[in-house]
Design an enzyme around this catalytic site. Structure first.
Site, mmCIF file in Angstrom:
data_model
loop_
_atom_site.group_PDB
_atom_site.id
_atom_site.type_symbol
_atom_site.label_atom_id
_atom_site.label_comp_id
_atom_site.label_asym_id
_atom_site.label_seq_id
_atom_site.Cartn_x
_atom_site.Cartn_y
_atom_site.Cartn_z
ATOM 1 N N ASP A 198 18.524 -3.250 -13.958
ATOM 2 C CA ASP A 198 19.063 -3.285 -15.187
ATOM 3 C C ASP A 198 17.973 -3.464 -16.586
ATOM 4 O O ASP A 198 17.877 -2.730 -17.596
ATOM 5 C CB ASP A 198 20.275 -4.432 -15.513
ATOM 6 C CG ASP A 198 20.722 -4.756 -16.913
ATOM 7 O OD1 ASP A 198 21.657 -3.953 -17.267
ATOM 8 O OD2 ASP A 198 19.976 -5.609 -17.480
ATOM 9 N N GLY B 288 31.296 -14.912 -16.135
ATOM 10 C CA GLY B 288 31.342 -13.443 -16.599
ATOM 11 C C GLY B 288 30.202 -12.858 -17.078
ATOM 12 O O GLY B 288 29.911 -11.606 -17.581
ATOM 13 N N LYS C 174 23.070 1.632 -20.481
ATOM 14 C CA LYS C 174 21.658 1.770 -20.296
ATOM 15 C C LYS C 174 21.333 2.675 -19.194
ATOM 16 O O LYS C 174 20.444 3.365 -19.211
ATOM 17 C CB LYS C 174 20.937 0.541 -20.379
ATOM 18 C CG LYS C 174 21.486 -0.671 -19.279
ATOM 19 C CD LYS C 174 22.423 -1.798 -19.935
ATOM 20 C CE LYS C 174 23.108 -2.564 -19.035
ATOM 21 N NZ LYS C 174 23.848 -3.261 -19.728
ATOM 22 N N GLU D 99 22.148 0.991 -29.677
ATOM 23 C CA GLU D 99 21.525 -0.506 -29.754
ATOM 24 C C GLU D 99 22.054 -1.598 -28.683
ATOM 25 O O GLU D 99 21.337 -2.127 -28.371
ATOM 26 C CB GLU D 99 21.869 -0.989 -31.192
ATOM 27 C CG GLU D 99 21.277 -2.243 -31.759
ATOM 28 C CD GLU D 99 19.694 -2.346 -31.834
ATOM 29 O OE1 GLU D 99 19.508 -1.301 -32.779
ATOM 30 O OE2 GLU D 99 18.960 -2.496 -30.662
ATOM 31 N N VAL E 209 33.392 -5.033 -23.365
ATOM 32 C CA VAL E 209 32.663 -4.628 -24.409
ATOM 33 C C VAL E 209 33.680 -4.044 -25.141
ATOM 34 O O VAL E 209 33.753 -4.293 -26.517
ATOM 35 C CB VAL E 209 31.288 -3.875 -24.249
ATOM 36 C CG1 VAL E 209 30.937 -3.504 -25.487
ATOM 37 C CG2 VAL E 209 30.347 -4.625 -23.096
ATOM 38 N N LYS F 87 16.322 -0.863 -19.578
ATOM 39 C CA LYS F 87 16.418 -1.279 -20.938
ATOM 40 C C LYS F 87 14.855 -0.904 -21.577
ATOM 41 O O LYS F 87 14.680 -0.698 -22.406
ATOM 42 C CB LYS F 87 16.631 -2.675 -21.313
ATOM 43 C CG LYS F 87 18.340 -2.911 -20.926
ATOM 44 C CD LYS F 87 18.548 -4.172 -20.652
ATOM 45 C CE LYS F 87 20.071 -4.574 -20.640
ATOM 46 N NZ LYS F 87 20.351 -5.775 -20.274
ATOM 47 N N GLY G 39 21.916 -6.699 -25.807
ATOM 48 C CA GLY G 39 23.070 -7.233 -26.559
ATOM 49 C C GLY G 39 22.997 -6.923 -27.797
ATOM 50 O O GLY G 39 22.753 -6.215 -28.604
ATOM 51 N N LYS H 28 41.404 3.491 -17.331
ATOM 52 C CA LYS H 28 41.247 4.230 -15.877
ATOM 53 C C LYS H 28 42.395 3.514 -15.118
ATOM 54 O O LYS H 28 43.195 4.126 -14.564
ATOM 55 C CB LYS H 28 39.860 3.924 -15.268
ATOM 56 C CG LYS H 28 39.895 4.550 -13.998
ATOM 57 C CD LYS H 28 38.555 4.320 -13.408
ATOM 58 C CE LYS H 28 38.196 5.158 -12.149
ATOM 59 N NZ LYS H 28 37.111 4.471 -11.338
ATOM 60 N N ILE I 195 20.638 -8.110 -29.901
ATOM 61 C CA ILE I 195 19.348 -8.348 -30.633
ATOM 62 C C ILE I 195 19.077 -6.869 -31.052
ATOM 63 O O ILE I 195 19.066 -5.983 -30.252
ATOM 64 C CB ILE I 195 18.128 -8.586 -29.476
ATOM 65 C CG1 ILE I 195 18.585 -10.136 -28.965
ATOM 66 C CG2 ILE I 195 16.877 -8.632 -30.384
ATOM 67 C CD1 ILE I 195 17.412 -10.689 -27.967
HETATM 68 N N1 NAP Z 1 29.464 -6.639 -20.571
HETATM 69 C C1 NAP Z 1 28.311 -6.916 -21.056
HETATM 70 O O1 NAP Z 1 28.025 -8.035 -21.843
HETATM 71 C C2 NAP Z 1 27.387 -5.683 -21.562
HETATM 72 C C3 NAP Z 1 26.285 -5.947 -22.423
HETATM 73 C C4 NAP Z 1 25.649 -4.691 -22.684
HETATM 74 C C5 NAP Z 1 26.010 -3.353 -22.254
HETATM 75 N N2 NAP Z 1 27.079 -3.467 -21.457
HETATM 76 C C6 NAP Z 1 27.291 -2.031 -20.951
HETATM 77 O O2 NAP Z 1 28.678 -1.711 -21.513
HETATM 78 C C7 NAP Z 1 29.696 -0.875 -20.636
HETATM 79 C C8 NAP Z 1 30.880 -1.572 -20.453
HETATM 80 O O3 NAP Z 1 30.718 -2.910 -19.828
HETATM 81 P P1 NAP Z 1 31.582 -3.769 -19.624
HETATM 82 O O4 NAP Z 1 31.272 -4.997 -19.487
HETATM 83 O O5 NAP Z 1 32.748 -3.702 -21.049
HETATM 84 O O6 NAP Z 1 32.705 -3.138 -18.435
HETATM 85 P P2 NAP Z 1 34.173 -3.569 -17.898
HETATM 86 O O7 NAP Z 1 34.498 -5.016 -18.401
HETATM 87 O O8 NAP Z 1 33.919 -3.459 -16.283
HETATM 88 O O9 NAP Z 1 35.170 -2.557 -18.546
HETATM 89 C C9 NAP Z 1 35.150 -1.315 -18.115
HETATM 90 C C10 NAP Z 1 36.047 -0.494 -18.807
HETATM 91 O O10 NAP Z 1 35.931 0.800 -18.438
HETATM 92 C C11 NAP Z 1 37.108 1.540 -18.259
HETATM 93 N N3 NAP Z 1 36.733 2.686 -17.292
HETATM 94 C C12 NAP Z 1 36.177 2.772 -16.306
HETATM 95 N N4 NAP Z 1 35.962 4.056 -15.910
HETATM 96 C C13 NAP Z 1 36.703 4.867 -16.720
HETATM 97 C C14 NAP Z 1 37.028 6.239 -16.868
HETATM 98 N N5 NAP Z 1 36.544 6.988 -16.069
HETATM 99 N N6 NAP Z 1 37.716 6.696 -17.975
HETATM 100 C C15 NAP Z 1 38.272 5.739 -19.023
HETATM 101 N N7 NAP Z 1 37.783 4.405 -18.868
HETATM 102 C C16 NAP Z 1 37.073 3.971 -17.846
HETATM 103 C C17 NAP Z 1 37.496 0.539 -17.563
HETATM 104 O O11 NAP Z 1 39.206 0.991 -17.650
HETATM 105 P P3 NAP Z 1 40.173 -0.267 -16.870
HETATM 106 O O12 NAP Z 1 40.353 -1.142 -18.029
HETATM 107 O O13 NAP Z 1 41.576 0.951 -16.821
HETATM 108 O O14 NAP Z 1 39.908 -0.830 -15.674
HETATM 109 C C18 NAP Z 1 37.518 -0.834 -18.322
HETATM 110 O O15 NAP Z 1 38.252 -0.803 -19.336
HETATM 111 C C19 NAP Z 1 28.447 -0.782 -19.377
HETATM 112 O O16 NAP Z 1 27.851 0.329 -19.656
HETATM 113 C C20 NAP Z 1 27.860 -2.017 -19.571
HETATM 114 O O17 NAP Z 1 26.416 -1.782 -18.785
HETATM 115 C C21 NAP Z 1 27.885 -4.487 -21.250
#
Ligand code: NAP
Length: 416
Positions: free
Chosen positions: A194, A180, A98, A122, A16, A198, A127, A40, A129
């Site tokens: 999850d 993914g 969430k 939002e 994201v 929501k 996502g 991280k 919507i």
């Molecule tokens: N993926 C989706 O389609 C989607 C949809 C809706 C909501 N979300 C929500 O959006 C959020 C992010 O999801 P994502 O899919 O983007 O996750 P992701 O691809 O696993 O990426 C997570 C990111 O967070 C970083 N991170 C983890 N712990 C950290 C810390 N303590 N300090 C700083 N950075 C840290 C990671 O760092 P590194 O890069 O160094 O590993 C990585 O860049 C989550 O809450 C998820 O539930 C995701």
């Protein structure tokens, strides 16, 4: 009204975070500056110069020039610490997390009020919507009867592939992970946590209710078997994992997440693969349906961008349903009509099943169509998983417990 200048500190540069970076760079007419990105893992290869990043959260949170924190990390507890600190320091926050929100809503809302800042999310629900702002702004004065839908792309993808393309559960999950949509550890999706998070967030905006995750039943799709799919197909149903939030005349509101058999007359029947859909039934507007991409970098990044843009015009949620005179209350005392595949008659008593309208037993396949008591299902959700029971709601039948008319003695169930 002119937009306020925003200086963003971004936490997370994964799916994201990178999606947001992309949509921000390519959006026309809106500019916001990302000052620093906290990540991280020091060993990961990055698509931006090292000077864009930091591993020290204080570098962002203590920077007085950064007035907005965008929190997009995958660790709910650390996200809560970051968001709490940001709000306490008078910074606005946009988040997609969430789990963090549903677990800490009350404390977070108090912090926004104490510090006179905005918290927008939002992207945390379905996502791309725009459901939260729709509830906040469009439905601010209209009483809503029910809100339901497909809030989780991973399970919808798995269900679509197992039912329409006859893939096994394991094959469909692997495909979702390869594309993914599903995380390496998919428990939160496939066990229904999850979509429950929501539903809790949406219940706040639609009904003014602050529910806690432990108060709400979530049953997922891990116990689905070939026989259940065959039963559904023969009756013309699709199987979807559907969170439901329903208000009754007396102002009580039931919330639960269960698989549901869906007929072709329901718009959710046509929401397949990774797509999400939300059905809102209002007093005056009747039923409305929103469909869109529930996950992925760009769609979710677009929802985050929309929040950032709204922030630049001073936007805040007003939680209008929470402050209206008519109060709603959470009520788990409900009766649902279900299809339930079980192993032993004891399963039926344990799960509060009664008023059986259909039953079938063979050596390997036993099911009932009957009424079930939501409280008793909730008390036995571990039992459902452990015993491999599959349960799905039917016919949109949900009533307050007092309204049930016919019951049979529990002991009678043991003889079927
Ligand atoms: N993926 C989706 O389609 C989607 C949809 C809706 C909501 N979300 C929500 O959006 C959020 C992010 O999801 P994502 O899919 O983007 O996750 P992701 O691809 O696993 O990426 C997570 C990111 O967070 C970083 N991170 C983890 N712990 C950290 C810390 N303590 N300090 C700083 N950075 C840290 C990671 O760092 P590194 O890069 O160094 O590993 C990585 O860049 C989550 O809450 C998820 O539930 C995701």
């Amino acid at each position: 009204m002119t937009a306020q200048k925003l200086n963003i500190g971004l936490f997370g540069f994964g799916c994201v975070g990178q999606g947001l970076y992309h949509v921000l760079k390519n959006s026309k007419g809106f500019t916001a500056n990302i000052s620093k990105i906290a990540i991280k893992d020091p060993h990961k290869k990055r698509s931006l110069p090292a000077s864009c990043f930091t591993f020290d959260k204080a570098e962002i949170l203590d920077n007085p020039d950064i007035n907005v924190i965008v929190e997009l990390i995958d660790d709910a507890e650390e996200a809560f610490r970051i968001v709490k600190e940001a709000l306490s320091k008078g910074k606005h926050v946009v988040t997609a997390n969430k789990k963090m929100l549903a677990t800490h809503l009350e404390e977070l809302l108090a912090l926004t009020e104490q510090n006179n800042v905005s918290l927008l999310y939002e992207a945390a629900c379905c996502g791309s919507i725009p459901i939260i702002r729709t509830l906040e702004e469009y439905y601010d004065n209209e009483r809503i009867h029910s809100l339901s839908g497909i809030f989780n792309g991973t399970t919808n993808y798995i269900l679509t592939k197992t039912i329409s393309e006859k893939l096994s559960y394991a094959q469909a999950l692997k495909q979702a992970q390869d594309k993914g949509f599903a995380e390496t550890n998919p428990v939160s999706d496939v066990e229904g946590f999850d979509p429950k998070y929501k539903a809790i967030i949406l219940a706040l905006h639609a009904f003014g209710i602050l529910a806690r995750p432990e108060e709400i039943l979530n049953v997922g799709i891990t116990t689905l078997r070939e026989e259940d799919i065959r039963y559904a197909s023969e009756k013309g149903y699709k199987i979807k994992l559907v969170p439901t939030v329903k208000r009754f005349e007396d102002g009580s509101v039931g919330i639960f997440v269960l698989p549901r058999f869906i007929t072709p007359t329901n718009p959710l029947y046509y929401v397949d693969n990774e797509f999400n859909g939300v059905l809102v039934d209002g007093d005056f507007s009747g039923e409305q349906f929103l469909k869109g991409r529930g996950a992925g970098g760009n769609p979710t990044g677009a929802a985050v961008l929309s929040d950032i843009s709204a922030l630049s015009f001073g936007y805040r949620y007003e939680f209008k349903k929470r402050h209206q005179a008519e109060k709603n209350t959470l009520n788990g005392n409900l009766v649902l009509k279900v299809y339930l595949r079980y192993q032993n008659p004891e399963d039926l008593t344990q799960l509060g099943i009664h008023t059986i309208s259909e039953h079938y037993t063979s050596e390997t396949y036993k099911y009932v169509v009957a009424l079930a008591d939501l409280e008793e299902l909730k008390a036995s959700s571990d039992y459902i998983r452990e015993k491999g029971v599959f349960i799905a709601t039917l016919d949109d039948y949900v009533e307050l417990k007092e309204q049930k008319v016919k019951t049979v003695k529990r002991e009678a169930l043991l003889s079927i």
